[in-house]
Design a protein around this motif. Structure first.
Motif, PDB file in Angstrom:
ATOM      1  N   LEU A 117       0.834  -1.186   0.000  1.00 59.17           N
ATOM      2  CA  LEU A 117       0.000   0.000   0.000  1.00 59.17           C
ATOM      3  C   LEU A 117       0.879   1.249   0.000  1.00 59.17           C
ATOM      4  O   LEU A 117       1.954   1.254   0.584  1.00 59.17           O
ATOM      5  CB  LEU A 117      -0.904   0.015   1.226  1.00 59.17           C
ATOM      6  N   SER A 118       0.378   2.271  -0.626  1.00 58.68           N
ATOM      7  CA  SER A 118       1.080   3.551  -0.668  1.00 58.68           C
ATOM      8  C   SER A 118       0.176   4.649  -0.142  1.00 58.68           C
ATOM      9  O   SER A 118      -1.045   4.596  -0.316  1.00 58.68           O
ATOM     10  CB  SER A 118       1.505   3.894  -2.095  1.00 58.68           C
ATOM     11  N   CYS A 119       0.770   5.623   0.475  1.00 57.18           N
ATOM     12  CA  CYS A 119       0.047   6.790   0.957  1.00 57.18           C
ATOM     13  C   CYS A 119       0.860   8.016   0.579  1.00 57.18           C
ATOM     14  O   CYS A 119       1.905   8.285   1.180  1.00 57.18           O
ATOM     15  CB  CYS A 119      -0.147   6.717   2.464  1.00 57.18           C
ATOM     16  N   ALA A 120       0.385   8.731  -0.405  1.00 53.78           N
ATOM     17  CA  ALA A 120       1.091   9.903  -0.900  1.00 53.78           C
ATOM     18  C   ALA A 120       0.536  11.155  -0.245  1.00 53.78           C
ATOM     19  O   ALA A 120      -0.678  11.378  -0.255  1.00 53.78           O
ATOM     20  CB  ALA A 120       0.965   9.983  -2.414  1.00 53.78           C
ATOM     21  N   SER A 133       5.277  17.876   2.177  1.00 54.19           N
ATOM     22  CA  SER A 133       6.332  17.153   2.876  1.00 54.19           C
ATOM     23  C   SER A 133       5.784  16.378   4.065  1.00 54.19           C
ATOM     24  O   SER A 133       4.960  16.880   4.820  1.00 54.19           O
ATOM     25  CB  SER A 133       7.383  18.138   3.373  1.00 54.19           C
ATOM     26  N   ILE A 134       6.262  15.152   4.217  1.00 53.99           N
ATOM     27  CA  ILE A 134       5.824  14.360   5.358  1.00 53.99           C
ATOM     28  C   ILE A 134       6.624  14.682   6.608  1.00 53.99           C
ATOM     29  O   ILE A 134       6.331  14.182   7.688  1.00 53.99           O
ATOM     30  CB  ILE A 134       5.873  12.844   5.061  1.00 53.99           C
ATOM     31  N   PHE A 135       7.627  15.559   6.464  1.00 56.42           N
ATOM     32  CA  PHE A 135       8.417  15.954   7.619  1.00 56.42           C
ATOM     33  C   PHE A 135       7.594  16.753   8.628  1.00 56.42           C
ATOM     34  O   PHE A 135       7.964  16.868   9.783  1.00 56.42           O
ATOM     35  CB  PHE A 135       9.629  16.783   7.180  1.00 56.42           C
ATOM     36  N   VAL A 136       6.477  17.303   8.161  1.00 52.76           N
ATOM     37  CA  VAL A 136       5.666  18.140   9.052  1.00 52.76           C
ATOM     38  C   VAL A 136       4.852  17.324  10.036  1.00 52.76           C
ATOM     39  O   VAL A 136       4.264  17.867  10.965  1.00 52.76           O
ATOM     40  CB  VAL A 136       4.721  19.051   8.243  1.00 52.76           C
ATOM     41  N   PHE A 137       4.812  16.016   9.811  1.00 54.74           N
ATOM     42  CA  PHE A 137       3.974  15.168  10.647  1.00 54.74           C
ATOM     43  C   PHE A 137       4.779  14.540  11.789  1.00 54.74           C
ATOM     44  O   PHE A 137       5.892  14.093  11.608  1.00 54.74           O
ATOM     45  CB  PHE A 137       3.325  14.068   9.823  1.00 54.74           C
ATOM     46  N   ASN A 164       7.560  11.916  -0.503  1.00 52.42           N
ATOM     47  CA  ASN A 164       6.472  12.271   0.421  1.00 52.42           C
ATOM     48  C   ASN A 164       5.441  11.149   0.502  1.00 52.42           C
ATOM     49  O   ASN A 164       4.218  11.393   0.491  1.00 52.42           O
ATOM     50  CB  ASN A 164       5.790  13.578  -0.015  1.00 52.42           C
ATOM     51  N   THR A 165       5.928   9.949   0.586  1.00 52.77           N
ATOM     52  CA  THR A 165       5.055   8.780   0.524  1.00 52.77           C
ATOM     53  C   THR A 165       5.405   7.792   1.632  1.00 52.77           C
ATOM     54  O   THR A 165       6.572   7.564   1.933  1.00 52.77           O
ATOM     55  CB  THR A 165       5.169   8.089  -0.842  1.00 52.77           C
ATOM     56  N   MET A 166       4.360   7.221   2.185  1.00 48.63           N
ATOM     57  CA  MET A 166       4.487   6.169   3.188  1.00 48.63           C
ATOM     58  C   MET A 166       3.984   4.870   2.572  1.00 48.63           C
ATOM     59  O   MET A 166       3.090   4.896   1.717  1.00 48.63           O
ATOM     60  CB  MET A 166       3.654   6.531   4.425  1.00 48.63           C
ATOM     61  N   SER A 207      -2.940   7.619   7.923  1.00 48.09           N
ATOM     62  CA  SER A 207      -3.201   8.772   8.776  1.00 48.09           C
ATOM     63  C   SER A 207      -1.903   9.507   9.039  1.00 48.09           C
ATOM     64  O   SER A 207      -0.810   8.939   8.944  1.00 48.09           O
ATOM     65  CB  SER A 207      -3.829   8.338  10.107  1.00 48.09           C
ATOM     66  N   ALA A 208      -2.057  10.765   9.401  1.00 53.79           N
ATOM     67  CA  ALA A 208      -0.895  11.579   9.734  1.00 53.79           C
ATOM     68  C   ALA A 208      -1.304  12.582  10.793  1.00 53.79           C
ATOM     69  O   ALA A 208      -2.350  13.233  10.657  1.00 53.79           O
ATOM     70  CB  ALA A 208      -0.363  12.286   8.501  1.00 53.79           C
ATOM     71  N   ASP A 209      -0.485  12.689  11.827  1.00 52.10           N
ATOM     72  CA  ASP A 209      -0.747  13.624  12.923  1.00 52.10           C
ATOM     73  C   ASP A 209       0.226  14.790  12.827  1.00 52.10           C
ATOM     74  O   ASP A 209       1.437  14.589  12.805  1.00 52.10           O
ATOM     75  CB  ASP A 209      -0.561  12.939  14.270  1.00 52.10           C
ATOM     76  N   SER A 210      -0.338  15.993  12.805  1.00 50.92           N
ATOM     77  CA  SER A 210       0.512  17.181  12.749  1.00 50.92           C
ATOM     78  C   SER A 210       1.106  17.467  14.122  1.00 50.92           C
ATOM     79  O   SER A 210       0.718  16.872  15.128  1.00 50.92           O
ATOM     80  CB  SER A 210      -0.307  18.377  12.267  1.00 50.92           C
ATOM     81  N   ILE A 211       2.026  18.418  14.172  1.00 54.38           N
ATOM     82  CA  ILE A 211       2.647  18.788  15.452  1.00 54.38           C
ATOM     83  C   ILE A 211       1.649  19.449  16.383  1.00 54.38           C
ATOM     84  O   ILE A 211       1.875  19.532  17.592  1.00 54.38           O
ATOM     85  CB  ILE A 211       3.863  19.709  15.234  1.00 54.38           C
ATOM     86  N   THR A 212       0.531  19.912  15.835  1.00 48.59           N
ATOM     87  CA  THR A 212      -0.512  20.523  16.677  1.00 48.59           C
ATOM     88  C   THR A 212      -1.531  19.493  17.139  1.00 48.59           C
ATOM     89  O   THR A 212      -2.480  19.828  17.838  1.00 48.59           O
ATOM     90  CB  THR A 212      -1.246  21.628  15.906  1.00 48.59           C
TER      91      THR A 212
END
Length: 114
Positions: free
Chosen positions: A18-21, A25-29, A74-76, A94-99
């Protein structure tokens, strides 16, 4: 925004990736992960990694699934091997932000059946 793909029909013992694009940038998560929801069941965590690279897996996924990322794309990913009928579900990234805000992809369906 997250876009999941790669689901499909596979026989027991088979594999899927599976891919999640992410749209940026995914660095923000802080955390990115994969969840799944089987019919009639609650959504459950399958695998996740945090910003530091530490990973966690559901007991049902350990040894069979591998979560990874490609920062440049930028893919998981979720590599799933030795699939079982009980892995049948809709898989969500899913992705959780710093907030603390959680973002969800639209889901990709995985069916394991002979």
């Amino acid at each position: 925004q997250l876009q999941a793909s790669g689901g499909g029909l596979v026989q027991p013992g088979g594999s899927l990736k599976l891919s999640c694009a992410a749209s940026g940038s995914i660095f923000v998560f802080n955390v990115m992960g994969w969840y799944r929801q089987a019919p009639g069941k609650q959504r459950e965590l399958v695998a996740a990694f945090n910003r530091g690279g530490s990973t966690t897996y559901a007991s049902s996924a350990k040894g069979r699934f591998t979560i990874s990322r490609d920062n440049a794309k930028n893919t998981m990913y979720l590599q799933m091997n030795s699939l079982k009928p009980e892995d049948t579900a809709v898989y969500y990234c899913s992705a959780d932000s710093i907030t603390g805000q959680r973002y969800w992809g639209q889901g990709t369906e995985v069916t394991v059946s002979s």
